[in-house]
Design an enzyme around this catalytic site. Sequence first.
Site, PDB file in Angstrom:
ATOM      1  N   SER A  72      21.510  13.398   8.956  1.00 51.08           N
ATOM      2  CA  SER A  72      20.329  13.717   8.372  1.00 51.08           C
ATOM      3  C   SER A  72      20.252  15.457   8.736  1.00 51.08           C
ATOM      4  O   SER A  72      20.636  15.802   9.773  1.00 51.08           O
ATOM      5  CB  SER A  72      19.016  13.306   9.098  1.00 51.08           C
ATOM      6  OG  SER A  72      19.140  11.824   8.318  1.00 51.08           O
ATOM      7  N   PHE A  98      26.875  11.902   6.435  1.00 54.46           N
ATOM      8  CA  PHE A  98      27.244  12.025   7.686  1.00 54.46           C
ATOM      9  C   PHE A  98      26.074  12.196   8.401  1.00 54.46           C
ATOM     10  O   PHE A  98      26.118  12.414   9.881  1.00 54.46           O
ATOM     11  CB  PHE A  98      28.236  13.118   7.980  1.00 54.46           C
ATOM     12  CG  PHE A  98      29.455  12.955   6.946  1.00 54.46           C
ATOM     13  CD1 PHE A  98      30.288  11.846   7.073  1.00 54.46           C
ATOM     14  CD2 PHE A  98      29.412  14.140   5.918  1.00 54.46           C
ATOM     15  CE1 PHE A  98      31.414  11.987   6.146  1.00 54.46           C
ATOM     16  CE2 PHE A  98      30.548  13.765   5.076  1.00 54.46           C
ATOM     17  CZ  PHE A  98      31.412  12.941   5.257  1.00 54.46           C
ATOM     18  N   LYS A 108      21.808  20.101  11.052  1.00 54.65           N
ATOM     19  CA  LYS A 108      22.255  18.782  10.702  1.00 54.65           C
ATOM     20  C   LYS A 108      22.690  17.905  11.855  1.00 54.65           C
ATOM     21  O   LYS A 108      23.422  18.390  12.735  1.00 54.65           O
ATOM     22  CB  LYS A 108      23.509  19.047   9.928  1.00 54.65           C
ATOM     23  CG  LYS A 108      24.049  17.878   9.558  1.00 54.65           C
ATOM     24  CD  LYS A 108      25.370  18.403   8.394  1.00 54.65           C
ATOM     25  CE  LYS A 108      25.857  17.184   7.670  1.00 54.65           C
ATOM     26  NZ  LYS A 108      25.559  17.210   6.253  1.00 54.65           N
ATOM     27  N   LEU A 124      14.941  17.255   5.686  1.00 57.36           N
ATOM     28  CA  LEU A 124      15.252  18.004   4.400  1.00 57.36           C
ATOM     29  C   LEU A 124      16.004  17.162   3.546  1.00 57.36           C
ATOM     30  O   LEU A 124      15.954  17.337   2.204  1.00 57.36           O
ATOM     31  CB  LEU A 124      16.048  19.363   4.619  1.00 57.36           C
ATOM     32  CG  LEU A 124      15.348  20.415   5.515  1.00 57.36           C
ATOM     33  CD1 LEU A 124      16.197  21.616   5.860  1.00 57.36           C
ATOM     34  CD2 LEU A 124      13.966  21.132   4.596  1.00 57.36           C
ATOM     35  N   ASP A 164      34.212  16.630  -0.965  1.00 52.74           N
ATOM     36  CA  ASP A 164      33.052  16.218  -1.310  1.00 52.74           C
ATOM     37  C   ASP A 164      32.069  17.213  -2.199  1.00 52.74           C
ATOM     38  O   ASP A 164      30.943  17.291  -1.597  1.00 52.74           O
ATOM     39  CB  ASP A 164      32.178  15.695  -0.140  1.00 52.74           C
ATOM     40  CG  ASP A 164      31.179  14.859  -0.307  1.00 52.74           C
ATOM     41  OD1 ASP A 164      31.133  14.260  -1.568  1.00 52.74           O
ATOM     42  OD2 ASP A 164      30.313  14.443   0.541  1.00 52.74           O
TER      43      ASP A 164
END
Length: 813
Positions: A512, A510, A527, A505, A623
């Site tokens: 994929s 950090f 993740k 996706l 972030d």
Amino acid sequence: MASPKPRWFLLFLFFLCCNIPFISFASDHISFNNTLSGNQTISSQGGKFQLGFFQLGNRSESSNYYLGIWYKKVIELTPVWIANRNTPISDPNKSELRILATGNLALLNHNTQIWSTNITSLSSNSTICKLLDTGNLVLQYSSNETATLLWQSMDHPTDTWLPGAKLGRGKATGQQRMVSRKNSDDPAEGIFSLEIDPNGSSQYLLYWNRSKPYWTSGQWNGKIFTNVPEMSSNYLYDFKYFSNENETYFTYSLQDDSIISRLVMDVSGQIKQLTWLEESQQWILLWTQPQAQCDVYALCGPFGSCSDKSLPYCSCLIGFKEVNSIQWELSDPTGGCLRNSPLKCSVINDSSSSNGPNDQFFQMSSIKLPDNPRVLNTANTVQDCERACLQNCSCNAFAFSSMNCSVWFGNLLNLHQETDGSGKTLFLRLSASELKNGDHMEKDIIWVIIGSVIGFLVSAVIIFLMVRGYKRRKFVLAMRESESSLATLTYGDLKRMTNNFSERLGRGAFGSVFKGTLPNSRYVAVKRLEGPLQVGEKQFRNEVSTIGIVQHVNLVRLRGLCCERNKRLLVYDYMENGSLDKKLFYGSSTVLDWKTRYQIALGAARGLAYLHESCIDCIIHCDVKPENILLDELFVPKVADFGMAKLVGREFSRVLTTLRGTIGYLAPEWISGVAISAKTDVYSYGMVLLELVSGRRNSEQQEEGHVDYFPLRAAIELNEGNILALLDNRLNGDANLEEVERVCRVACWCIQDEEHNRPTMGQVVQILEGILDVGLPPVPRSLKALKEDTTSLVFLREHSLGEQSCPVGTSDS
Ligand SMILES: *[C@@H]1O[C@H](CO)[C@@H](O)[C@H](O)[C@H]1NC(C)=O
Ligand SMILES: *[C@@H]1O[C@H](CO)[C@@H](O)[C@H](O)[C@H]1NC(C)=O
Ligand SMILES: *[C@@H]1O[C@H](CO)[C@@H](O)[C@H](O)[C@H]1NC(C)=O
Ligand SMILES: *[C@@H]1O[C@H](CO)[C@@H](O)[C@H](O)[C@H]1NC(C)=O
Ligand SMILES: *[C@@H]1O[C@H](CO)[C@@H](O)[C@H](O)[C@H]1NC(C)=O
Ligand SMILES: *[C@@H]1O[C@H](CO)[C@@H](O)[C@H](O)[C@H]1NC(C)=O
Ligand SMILES: *[C@@H]1O[C@H](CO)[C@@H](O)[C@H](O)[C@H]1NC(C)=O
Ligand SMILES: *[C@@H]1O[C@H](CO)[C@@H](O)[C@H](O)[C@H]1NC(C)=O
Ligand SMILES: *[C@@H]1O[C@H](CO)[C@@H](O)[C@H](O)[C@H]1NC(C)=O
Ligand SMILES: *[C@@H]1O[C@H](CO)[C@@H](O)[C@H](O)[C@H]1NC(C)=O
Ligand SMILES: *[C@@H]1O[C@H](CO)[C@@H](O)[C@H](O)[C@H]1NC(C)=O
Ligand SMILES: *[C@@H]1O[C@H](CO)[C@@H](O)[C@H](O)[C@H]1NC(C)=O
């Protein structure tokens, strides 16, 4: 960090700096007819540093006082220089710091000299001693203000390297070295030190016991130390090298004088860069080397073993206990461990020993073998090797691999527990009583048995389930998933759910993210964290479970985790509409209407406000950017990727700052290296708001090659009342202009340079809800500067920025 013992001292500090700043004895020097004693202090002219007697630690039995310099503004007593670190005094009332008849500065206790500047070549006795605002204590002739220095404390560092100080080698100063404290309560010289290469090259080395180097900075190449590549970015410290026939040294300065920052040779054997965070009143770690705690040589002392995957890092080997458990508690395990029961140590002849059981060997696996083995060529089998070791009383361990027999005499130093499979097997000699009656062993054996039984049962269940087929398995998974707490999944489960990680996706800082399907046909996002992991399994599980508790309609919900050996995966709710960047920016197939954009702005603000203000352990996202705002099927925004700083550990900042695309959202405090706070998220959020208005990346360039920096344009047009000019022209003016103006105003307040000028996320929510009014913001100073100099923006876009760490769990309140 040790906390200060004498309350009166703090009181005194408080008294001095807050209540009566004009008091006369706040002098900055000592001359022949004023001395320093008891609770008296002198302060530097700008009020940054203070000199006086102090105590460390809070152990009541200690009555050790030291004469030193500390930060006046830092509430946590932090000495930067100590005159008598190895020779404490017991009563400051009976001690004084004074100028002697020779002109030297000396510390006297009951009239005996404890310490002195000890200069033999003074031509006059009329000297004064002055504390400077750099934290330097200098001795000079009183007759002449501009006279050359006779002596300065910065030439004699303790464990702290302040900006402006030199650390090197000179004819006058000799080889300078920063030496760690003995433990967190005792500033006496410890075992670790930092110094410039004594052989003359331009590198720094960390030494164990002044003799064994265990880390090097690498040579200076004119810009950076080769082993410290992070310096190549816009680093907080500006290092300079200087070398001639008389001296060789480095010195550094801070880009911003108001920052309180220091380099310290820590008790942990690491060199650390710390910056004082005014808002949360704590020192935060910006940089450290060596990064892995166990790379510090012999940290755990003789017969201690270090593991980077556990806390505390050090433990005693089986059959051993701490030599001094108080020292261990004070973060000084270097004293190591000793045997619970002594070795029997009789010379044996084969197996037939008549007089009682003999010493035996305990097999330890995955060990990085200790230093200084003795290789025995005569022993060709494990049995020979074992016998060879048994025959010598001072042999404590052996190892046998690829036909080589290694034995160790005396202390075993620098043992590591390896987790990456590179470890070897070590046979540790223990007394038979330790192995037979030692509760360790019995417990271990019981656990092994229990483990095997459980293992057997689990395998049986698995086989049973496999036989029962996939339907049954589905049920088990669904069971786990329906529990409100986090599901723990195996790597195999996830591999199957994601069809062997086939549908990616996205790819973030950090790792994929892959699309997965639950047995009940619901989608999830999996993740897979990639790159070097800094946190061990236990910490990972702890952190994930705290993140798992955080639930809000505008935060992506964490559903499960997988933590197997070095694999770390997180399972989140799947979001139909992907991330905001894919829907918002030019080139996307959709054009988000204004109503949706406003809903996204408000929702994301609520999510962030919840992270900052409402949950128990406040989280700074660090972030915030469109990629981390996900949209569900109704375009309800969900903030993703929060709490990553905790999961990724120290690598977080590095990854973030070296990643292109993130930079446009980073607040100035990241760039300058000042500690960051929740207001840093506010800044990034402001940048995202502007992009919601324009539908473009802020940092997008125009055709002609000159930079059209939207935030600057927005700040100017806003002040001129030109709201419509800012709106995404794909919307053809179809928007509630009042809302557009409100969003632009909030955005411009959010991106102010000074953190205190930015609103909190809670206030942002109230403004967007229309509960609070907001005034016209000024054009941020740094944007104004940009107007004159577009090259700096290009620089920001093309270079990675300074190393920063994202504070974990500090709130902005
Ligand atoms: C000393 O202070 C630290 C925190 O500053 C605390 O954790 C520790 O328990 C205290 N020790 C004693 C003996 O009071
Ligand atoms: C410092 O000590 C003196 C006596 O030596 C005492 O009179 C004074 O109150 C003390 N000051 C503080 C702030 O404790
Ligand atoms: C310090 O002593 C000198 C003589 O040595 C004297 O002239 C001077 O006035 C004294 N200063 C103070 C402040 O007492
Ligand atoms: C030093 O003197 C002050 C005041 O006379 C007293 O409060 C303090 O306890 C004394 N300090 C020591 C270490 O005796
Ligand atoms: C300095 O030395 C001179 C003699 O060389 C002496 O007379 C004078 O008292 C000394 N001053 C101090 C402050 O010790
Ligand atoms: C002062 O220097 C002498 C020799 O230069 C040395 O013997 C003495 O130990 C030093 N004293 C102190 C307190 O450093
Ligand atoms: C002060 O020292 C400088 C050199 O260090 C010298 O040139 C100057 O004459 C001195 N002034 C006085 C008043 O002694
Ligand atoms: C310094 O030189 C000595 C002798 O040549 C050598 O043994 C040592 O390893 C060198 N140290 C460093 C840090 O290079
Ligand atoms: C450190 O080195 C000294 C000799 O230089 C030695 O006497 C001492 O035992 C060493 N310390 C340790 C802990 O090995
Ligand atoms: C080195 O020191 C000597 C004697 O102190 C001095 O004469 C010389 O000028 C110095 N060299 C440099 C480059 O400063
Ligand atoms: C061990 O056995 C050897 C012969 O195998 C013998 O010479 C020696 O005396 C024995 N040592 C002891 C301590 O029994
Ligand atoms: C044991 O080994 C040490 C170190 O090699 C050696 O000095 C000692 O003589 C040996 N003892 C015996 C009994 O072999």
